[in-house]
Design an enzyme around this catalytic site. Structure first.
Site, PDB file in Angstrom:
ATOM      1  N   ASP A  10       0.840  -1.310   0.049  1.00 43.96           N
ATOM      2  CA  ASP A  10      -0.078   0.087   0.036  1.00 43.96           C
ATOM      3  C   ASP A  10       1.094   1.276   0.107  1.00 43.96           C
ATOM      4  O   ASP A  10       1.846   1.453   0.864  1.00 43.96           O
ATOM      5  CB  ASP A  10      -0.980   0.093   1.206  1.00 43.96           C
ATOM      6  CG  ASP A  10      -1.769   1.241   1.385  1.00 43.96           C
ATOM      7  OD1 ASP A  10      -2.627   1.419   0.286  1.00 43.96           O
ATOM      8  OD2 ASP A  10      -1.552   2.118   2.230  1.00 43.96           O
ATOM      9  N   GLU A  60      -0.875  -1.209  -5.989  1.00 47.10           N
ATOM     10  CA  GLU A  60      -1.986  -0.688  -6.603  1.00 47.10           C
ATOM     11  C   GLU A  60      -1.733  -0.177  -8.096  1.00 47.10           C
ATOM     12  O   GLU A  60      -0.691   0.317  -8.244  1.00 47.10           O
ATOM     13  CB  GLU A  60      -2.038   0.543  -5.769  1.00 47.10           C
ATOM     14  CG  GLU A  60      -2.158   0.545  -4.217  1.00 47.10           C
ATOM     15  CD  GLU A  60      -2.184   1.443  -3.396  1.00 47.10           C
ATOM     16  OE1 GLU A  60      -3.204   2.347  -3.352  1.00 47.10           O
ATOM     17  OE2 GLU A  60      -1.313   1.716  -2.829  1.00 47.10           O
ATOM     18  N   CYS A  81     -12.349  -4.425   5.262  1.00 46.78           N
ATOM     19  CA  CYS A  81     -11.832  -5.455   6.344  1.00 46.78           C
ATOM     20  C   CYS A  81     -11.335  -6.502   5.727  1.00 46.78           C
ATOM     21  O   CYS A  81     -11.924  -7.244   4.928  1.00 46.78           O
ATOM     22  CB  CYS A  81     -12.911  -5.884   7.294  1.00 46.78           C
ATOM     23  SG  CYS A  81     -12.375  -7.072   8.533  1.00 46.78           S
ATOM     24  N   CYS A 119     -13.003 -10.042   7.133  1.00 48.88           N
ATOM     25  CA  CYS A 119     -14.630 -10.531   6.908  1.00 48.88           C
ATOM     26  C   CYS A 119     -15.071  -9.790   5.508  1.00 48.88           C
ATOM     27  O   CYS A 119     -16.118 -10.016   5.072  1.00 48.88           O
ATOM     28  CB  CYS A 119     -15.534 -10.085   7.898  1.00 48.88           C
ATOM     29  SG  CYS A 119     -15.705  -8.332   8.065  1.00 48.88           S
ATOM     30  N   CYS A 131     -13.206  -2.861  12.386  1.00 45.54           N
ATOM     31  CA  CYS A 131     -14.191  -3.331  11.437  1.00 45.54           C
ATOM     32  C   CYS A 131     -15.681  -3.136  12.421  1.00 45.54           C
ATOM     33  O   CYS A 131     -15.713  -3.485  13.489  1.00 45.54           O
ATOM     34  CB  CYS A 131     -14.098  -4.453  10.956  1.00 45.54           C
ATOM     35  SG  CYS A 131     -15.513  -5.227   9.861  1.00 45.54           S
ATOM     36  N   CYS A 146     -17.124  -7.162  12.181  1.00 44.83           N
ATOM     37  CA  CYS A 146     -16.496  -8.191  13.093  1.00 44.83           C
ATOM     38  C   CYS A 146     -15.667  -7.834  14.230  1.00 44.83           C
ATOM     39  O   CYS A 146     -15.353  -8.811  14.876  1.00 44.83           O
ATOM     40  CB  CYS A 146     -15.723  -9.235  12.183  1.00 44.83           C
ATOM     41  SG  CYS A 146     -14.230  -8.325  11.361  1.00 44.83           S
ATOM     42  N   ASP A 199      -2.982   0.995   7.086  1.00 49.91           N
ATOM     43  CA  ASP A 199      -2.406   0.913   5.963  1.00 49.91           C
ATOM     44  C   ASP A 199      -1.923  -0.588   5.967  1.00 49.91           C
ATOM     45  O   ASP A 199      -1.890  -1.015   4.724  1.00 49.91           O
ATOM     46  CB  ASP A 199      -1.004   1.639   5.955  1.00 49.91           C
ATOM     47  CG  ASP A 199      -1.292   3.161   5.837  1.00 49.91           C
ATOM     48  OD1 ASP A 199      -2.352   3.523   5.463  1.00 49.91           O
ATOM     49  OD2 ASP A 199      -0.270   4.014   6.018  1.00 49.91           O
TER      50      ASP A 199
END
Length: 383
Positions: free
Chosen positions: A193, A275, A329, A332, A348, A351, A358
């Site tokens: 990232d 990315e 997330c 999940c 999250c 969950c 990051d």
């Protein structure tokens, strides 16, 4: 794959003067060709060569430098036309676009000049070169390079080399064509990232912090602003001396980060998921201080460094859509803007999974990289 090897020439005073005169003449000729190309609208290299070859020979250039000067101009116009077609200077009717099209391309008197093997020969055992100049061919000019660079030049150098004057020092940029190793089948993916607070964060949790880098950039911007406001001759000399400092600093940091990431992926037999940064500056909306940081850091360069180092090492690379990776997330797959209570945190709301924001984004990128690899190679297997 093609790599550029940079070696430093070590000329004496007389040789340096001859090299300087050579660059000056070649670029004066390039400006002449550019004016003729702009006036006649003849910009394709073959037709341009027929138009100006005799004129450049009359200026004092020999045959090969004449041809390379014409190619340099034709290449510059091809690049400019590509930018115009892509709309990089604005749409039809834009003031900037009209200004760019209204004047010929100009070359600095010390702009780089390409030389082929007829004008430049390498003696790699003695670490010297001979080169054509306006004062005749100069022999046994020493150069400095590392043992790794010397090996690359010996085994893989091909094509032209560029003579470059930068910061008062002379360099040769030689192109080396290196065979690409076959990429291995990855055992998972290492997600990367890219950001401002952390320049690069991996899915393993390693963060290359941007605090020091941002401080350096802020200090350089402040120094440039003060010197430009002062406007004296001494201030302009300092501005000239420090020009390019931030670009060199960024390139060095990007090289070190990219080497670390590729080495870790190779060590663990994983691929790298990056990315897709196309259009990042246009699609990201930030406050003004963050905008300065976004536009001053070369994210595209870091991605390119990772990609070419990975290609050289045989590490597979997947480029993925970065949309919502910071809000999704990684445990999940629940996606919600409220998952990001602040810049650094991810919690999250479904969950309860918590992680540095990051790192969570990098894990999402790794998952998308694995999925993209599976889809593309399933299609290849089916074919």
């Amino acid at each position: 794959m093609k790599l550029v090897v940079q070696v430093k020439l070590l000329p004496d005073a007389a040789t340096e003067q001859a090299l300087r005169e050579t660059l000056t003449l070649c670029n004066r000729a390039a400006n002449h060709v550019s004016r003729r190309a702009h006036a006649t609208r003849i910009q394709e290299k073959t037709h341009l060569q027929r138009l100006v070859y005799g004129e450049l020979k009359a200026m004092g250039l020999s045959a090969q430098p004449t041809i390379h000067t014409i190619r340099k101009v034709a290449g510059a116009y091809a690049t400019l036309n590509g930018h115009l077609t892509a709309g990089n200077y604005g749409p039809q009717g834009a003031r900037q676009r009209a200004r760019v099209k209204a004047s010929p391309i100009r070359f600095r008197k010390d702009a780089a000049q390409p030389f082929d093997d007829r004008c430049l020969s390498w003696q790699l055992q003695t670490r010297t070169v001979s080169i054509w100049t306006v004062r005749g061919r100069l022999q046994r000019i020493p150069f400095a390079c590392s043992s790794e660079q010397a090996e690359l030049l010996t085994r893989h150098r091909q094509g032209e080399s560029d003579l470059v004057l930068r910061g008062g020092c002379w360099y040769l940029y030689a192109t080396c064509d290196i065979p690409e190793p076959e990429p291995y089948a990855p055992d998972g993916f290492l997600g990367v990232d890219l950001g401002i607070a952390n320049i690069a964060t991996t899915s393993d949790g390693l963060r290359h912090a941007g605090k020091h880098l941002n401080q350096v950039r802020h200090r350089n911007r402040g120094l440039r602003k003060r010197l430009q406001a002062k406007g004296t001759k001494s201030a302009k000399r300092v501005l000239h001396r420090i020009s390019g400092r931030e670009a060199r600093f960024a390139a060095d940091v990007n090289h070190r980060i990219s080497k670390s990431i590729v080495t870790e992926a190779e060590r663990t037999s994983r691929g790298i998921a990056l990315e897709d940064l196309g259009g990042i500056r246009e699609r990201v909306r930030l406050r003004k201080p963050q905008r300065v940081a976004l536009h001053s850091w070369s994210f595209q360069q870091l991605g390119a460094f990772i990609a070419y180092k990975a290609l050289r090492a045989g590490v597979p690379v997947e480029h993925v859509d970065p949309a919502y990776t910071s809000q999704r997330c990684s445990a999940c797959a629940h996606t919600d803007r409220r998952n990001r209570p602040d810049q650094a945190s991810f919690v999250c709301t479904s969950c309860g999974f918590a992680e540095h924001a990051d790192v969570n984004a990098a894990r999402n990128i790794a998952l998308r990289g694995a999925a993209g690899w599976a889809v593309s190679h399933a299609a290849d297997d089916a074919a």
